[in-house]
Design a protein around this motif. Sequence first.
Motif, PDB file in Angstrom:
ATOM      1  N   MET A   1      36.522  43.905  53.436  1.00 25.44           N
ATOM      2  CA  MET A   1      37.268  43.095  52.520  1.00 25.44           C
ATOM      3  C   MET A   1      36.356  42.217  51.678  1.00 25.44           C
ATOM      4  SD  MET A   1      40.477  43.869  52.982  1.00 25.44           S
ATOM      5  CE  MET A   1      41.068  42.660  51.857  1.00 25.44           C
ATOM      6  N   LEU A   2      35.228  41.834  52.195  1.00 26.52           N
ATOM      7  CA  LEU A   2      34.354  40.933  51.477  1.00 26.52           C
ATOM      8  C   LEU A   2      33.742  41.651  50.291  1.00 26.52           C
ATOM      9  CD1 LEU A   2      33.247  38.080  51.605  1.00 26.52           C
ATOM     10  CD2 LEU A   2      31.348  38.965  52.914  1.00 26.52           C
ATOM     11  N   GLY A   3      33.810  41.065  49.139  1.00 24.34           N
ATOM     12  CA  GLY A   3      33.222  41.692  47.963  1.00 24.34           C
ATOM     13  C   GLY A   3      33.892  41.185  46.709  1.00 24.34           C
ATOM     14  N   GLU A   4      33.841  42.015  45.699  1.00 25.57           N
ATOM     15  CA  GLU A   4      34.392  41.644  44.412  1.00 25.57           C
ATOM     16  C   GLU A   4      35.919  41.649  44.442  1.00 25.57           C
ATOM     17  OE1 GLU A   4      32.631  40.724  41.682  1.00 25.57           O
ATOM     18  OE2 GLU A   4      30.903  40.814  43.001  1.00 25.57           O
ATOM     19  N   ALA A   5      36.506  40.669  43.787  1.00 32.68           N
ATOM     20  CA  ALA A   5      37.958  40.624  43.665  1.00 32.68           C
ATOM     21  C   ALA A   5      38.382  41.613  42.591  1.00 32.68           C
ATOM     22  CB  ALA A   5      38.410  39.219  43.287  1.00 32.68           C
ATOM     23  N   SER A   6      39.474  42.277  42.821  1.00 37.73           N
ATOM     24  CA  SER A   6      40.005  43.193  41.816  1.00 37.73           C
ATOM     25  C   SER A   6      41.515  43.045  41.777  1.00 37.73           C
ATOM     26  CB  SER A   6      39.617  44.634  42.120  1.00 37.73           C
ATOM     27  OG  SER A   6      40.240  45.074  43.295  1.00 37.73           O
ATOM     28  N   GLU A   7      42.105  43.545  40.739  1.00 35.27           N
ATOM     29  CA  GLU A   7      43.545  43.399  40.549  1.00 35.27           C
ATOM     30  C   GLU A   7      44.345  44.259  41.522  1.00 35.27           C
ATOM     31  OE1 GLU A   7      44.846  41.132  38.569  1.00 35.27           O
ATOM     32  OE2 GLU A   7      42.813  40.549  38.079  1.00 35.27           O
ATOM     33  N   ASP A   8      43.767  45.370  42.011  1.00 36.59           N
ATOM     34  CA  ASP A   8      44.531  46.270  42.866  1.00 36.59           C
ATOM     35  C   ASP A   8      44.429  45.933  44.352  1.00 36.59           C
ATOM     36  OD1 ASP A   8      41.896  46.992  43.035  1.00 36.59           O
ATOM     37  OD2 ASP A   8      42.272  49.151  43.001  1.00 36.59           O
ATOM     38  N   ILE A   9      43.717  44.866  44.713  1.00 35.96           N
ATOM     39  CA  ILE A   9      43.629  44.459  46.115  1.00 35.96           C
ATOM     40  C   ILE A   9      44.902  43.706  46.476  1.00 35.96           C
ATOM     41  CG2 ILE A   9      42.504  42.907  47.741  1.00 35.96           C
ATOM     42  CD1 ILE A   9      39.884  43.587  46.542  1.00 35.96           C
ATOM     43  N   ASP A  10      45.568  44.202  47.496  1.00 34.80           N
ATOM     44  CA  ASP A  10      46.758  43.531  47.992  1.00 34.80           C
ATOM     45  C   ASP A  10      46.380  42.627  49.140  1.00 34.80           C
ATOM     46  OD1 ASP A  10      48.438  44.905  46.225  1.00 34.80           O
ATOM     47  OD2 ASP A  10      48.645  46.593  47.603  1.00 34.80           O
ATOM     48  N   GLN A  11      47.239  41.661  49.379  1.00 35.01           N
ATOM     49  CA  GLN A  11      47.053  40.790  50.532  1.00 35.01           C
ATOM     50  C   GLN A  11      47.169  41.650  51.787  1.00 35.01           C
ATOM     51  OE1 GLN A  11      46.482  37.497  50.502  1.00 35.01           O
ATOM     52  NE2 GLN A  11      46.501  37.315  52.722  1.00 35.01           N
ATOM     53  N   VAL A  12      46.219  41.517  52.704  1.00 34.83           N
ATOM     54  CA  VAL A  12      46.280  42.282  53.938  1.00 34.83           C
ATOM     55  C   VAL A  12      47.329  41.656  54.844  1.00 34.83           C
ATOM     56  CG1 VAL A  12      43.891  43.058  53.825  1.00 34.83           C
ATOM     57  CG2 VAL A  12      44.425  40.981  55.049  1.00 34.83           C
ATOM     58  N   SER A  13      47.933  42.496  55.657  1.00 28.48           N
ATOM     59  CA  SER A  13      48.903  41.986  56.617  1.00 28.48           C
ATOM     60  C   SER A  13      48.163  41.337  57.776  1.00 28.48           C
ATOM     61  CB  SER A  13      49.776  43.130  57.127  1.00 28.48           C
ATOM     62  OG  SER A  13      49.018  44.014  57.925  1.00 28.48           O
ATOM     63  N   ALA A  14      48.890  40.593  58.577  1.00 27.14           N
ATOM     64  CA  ALA A  14      48.275  39.945  59.742  1.00 27.14           C
ATOM     65  C   ALA A  14      47.735  41.000  60.702  1.00 27.14           C
ATOM     66  CB  ALA A  14      49.298  39.054  60.441  1.00 27.14           C
ATOM     67  N   LYS A  15      48.448  42.109  60.833  1.00 27.55           N
ATOM     68  CA  LYS A  15      47.999  43.192  61.722  1.00 27.55           C
ATOM     69  C   LYS A  15      46.679  43.786  61.221  1.00 27.55           C
ATOM     70  CE  LYS A  15      49.606  47.539  63.694  1.00 27.55           C
ATOM     71  NZ  LYS A  15      50.696  48.514  63.745  1.00 27.55           N
ATOM     72  N   GLN A  16      46.581  44.015  59.910  1.00 26.24           N
ATOM     73  CA  GLN A  16      45.344  44.539  59.341  1.00 26.24           C
ATOM     74  C   GLN A  16      44.207  43.534  59.494  1.00 26.24           C
ATOM     75  OE1 GLN A  16      46.853  45.219  55.392  1.00 26.24           O
ATOM     76  NE2 GLN A  16      46.666  47.445  55.636  1.00 26.24           N
ATOM     77  N   ALA A  17      44.489  42.264  59.290  1.00 27.05           N
ATOM     78  CA  ALA A  17      43.455  41.238  59.419  1.00 27.05           C
ATOM     79  C   ALA A  17      42.912  41.197  60.841  1.00 27.05           C
ATOM     80  CB  ALA A  17      44.012  39.873  59.017  1.00 27.05           C
ATOM     81  N   PHE A  18      43.791  41.281  61.835  1.00 25.78           N
ATOM     82  CA  PHE A  18      43.321  41.294  63.219  1.00 25.78           C
ATOM     83  C   PHE A  18      42.556  42.571  63.528  1.00 25.78           C
ATOM     84  CE2 PHE A  18      46.066  37.678  64.105  1.00 25.78           C
ATOM     85  CZ  PHE A  18      45.250  36.955  64.953  1.00 25.78           C
ATOM     86  N   GLY A  19      42.974  43.691  62.943  1.00 24.82           N
ATOM     87  CA  GLY A  19      42.237  44.942  63.141  1.00 24.82           C
ATOM     88  C   GLY A  19      40.856  44.900  62.525  1.00 24.82           C
ATOM     89  N   SER A  75      41.316  35.512  44.408  1.00 25.64           N
ATOM     90  CA  SER A  75      42.112  35.484  43.181  1.00 25.64           C
ATOM     91  C   SER A  75      42.099  34.114  42.499  1.00 25.64           C
ATOM     92  CB  SER A  75      43.563  35.885  43.481  1.00 25.64           C
ATOM     93  OG  SER A  75      44.197  34.888  44.259  1.00 25.64           O
ATOM     94  N   GLN A  76      41.527  33.116  43.145  1.00 25.10           N
ATOM     95  CA  GLN A  76      41.496  31.772  42.580  1.00 25.10           C
ATOM     96  C   GLN A  76      40.385  31.647  41.541  1.00 25.10           C
ATOM     97  OE1 GLN A  76      44.000  29.618  43.469  1.00 25.10           O
ATOM     98  NE2 GLN A  76      44.640  31.474  44.531  1.00 25.10           N
ATOM     99  N   SER A  77      40.551  30.710  40.644  1.00 26.61           N
ATOM    100  CA  SER A  77      39.576  30.525  39.567  1.00 26.61           C
ATOM    101  C   SER A  77      38.224  30.015  40.084  1.00 26.61           C
ATOM    102  CB  SER A  77      40.127  29.542  38.527  1.00 26.61           C
ATOM    103  OG  SER A  77      40.375  28.288  39.139  1.00 26.61           O
ATOM    104  N   TRP A  78      38.204  29.329  41.198  1.00 28.91           N
ATOM    105  CA  TRP A  78      36.981  28.768  41.753  1.00 28.91           C
ATOM    106  C   TRP A  78      36.252  29.731  42.672  1.00 28.91           C
ATOM    107  CZ3 TRP A  78      38.463  28.916  46.755  1.00 28.91           C
ATOM    108  CH2 TRP A  78      39.796  28.687  47.048  1.00 28.91           C
ATOM    109  N   TRP A  79      36.704  30.978  42.779  1.00 25.70           N
ATOM    110  CA  TRP A  79      36.083  31.947  43.683  1.00 25.70           C
ATOM    111  C   TRP A  79      34.614  32.189  43.339  1.00 25.70           C
ATOM    112  CZ3 TRP A  79      35.485  34.126  48.084  1.00 25.70           C
ATOM    113  CH2 TRP A  79      34.745  35.288  48.208  1.00 25.70           C
ATOM    114  N   ALA A  80      34.284  32.257  42.066  1.00 28.55           N
ATOM    115  CA  ALA A  80      32.905  32.551  41.658  1.00 28.55           C
ATOM    116  C   ALA A  80      31.926  31.533  42.231  1.00 28.55           C
ATOM    117  CB  ALA A  80      32.798  32.593  40.143  1.00 28.55           C
ATOM    118  N   SER A  81      32.325  30.278  42.298  1.00 31.50           N
ATOM    119  CA  SER A  81      31.430  29.259  42.845  1.00 31.50           C
ATOM    120  C   SER A  81      31.426  29.249  44.371  1.00 31.50           C
ATOM    121  CB  SER A  81      31.827  27.879  42.324  1.00 31.50           C
ATOM    122  OG  SER A  81      33.136  27.555  42.759  1.00 31.50           O
TER     123      SER A  81
END
Length: 145
Positions: A1-19, A75-81
């Motif tokens: 998940m770590l990397g560049e933000a893109s428009e097609d990335i959906d929020q991961v579910s809690a199950k996916q996050a734990f996996g 997705s936030q504007s301050w992500w770059a920093s």
Amino acid sequence: MLGEASEDIDQVSAKQAFGYSTVGVTLCFALAYPGASFIRELIGQKGLALSPVIALAIVWPVSAGLLYIEAWVQSQSWWASLANVWSWGMAILLCGVPLITALAIPFPVGEGWPVGLPTVVASCPIVGLFGFLVARRRWREHRQN
């Protein structure tokens, strides 16, 4: 998940996050734990440190929470920093915690073991994981033929 933000990335579910966090924490722990054990032996500390294993009970849910909110943070504007700090923070959380806890608060077991045995025991998870991946690959190849 770590990397560049893109428009097609959906929020991961809690199950996916734990996996995802289970895989990430397991791999980082399996790589950092033998190094921590080796460093302990180099500086003259005896035994196998249990504190990194205990710390996994805290690191795993924190990692899952961070992976769960990562798409939103990106997705936030301050992500770059924050991107560099986020990467370093995740690296310290996943790899630094086993090292730091093994050296600072070890809770050692097997202090009477011969020199080198704690590092060998600490290396078993990565060797076992590698063996599992090789066996799984061979089983899939055998099943396809």
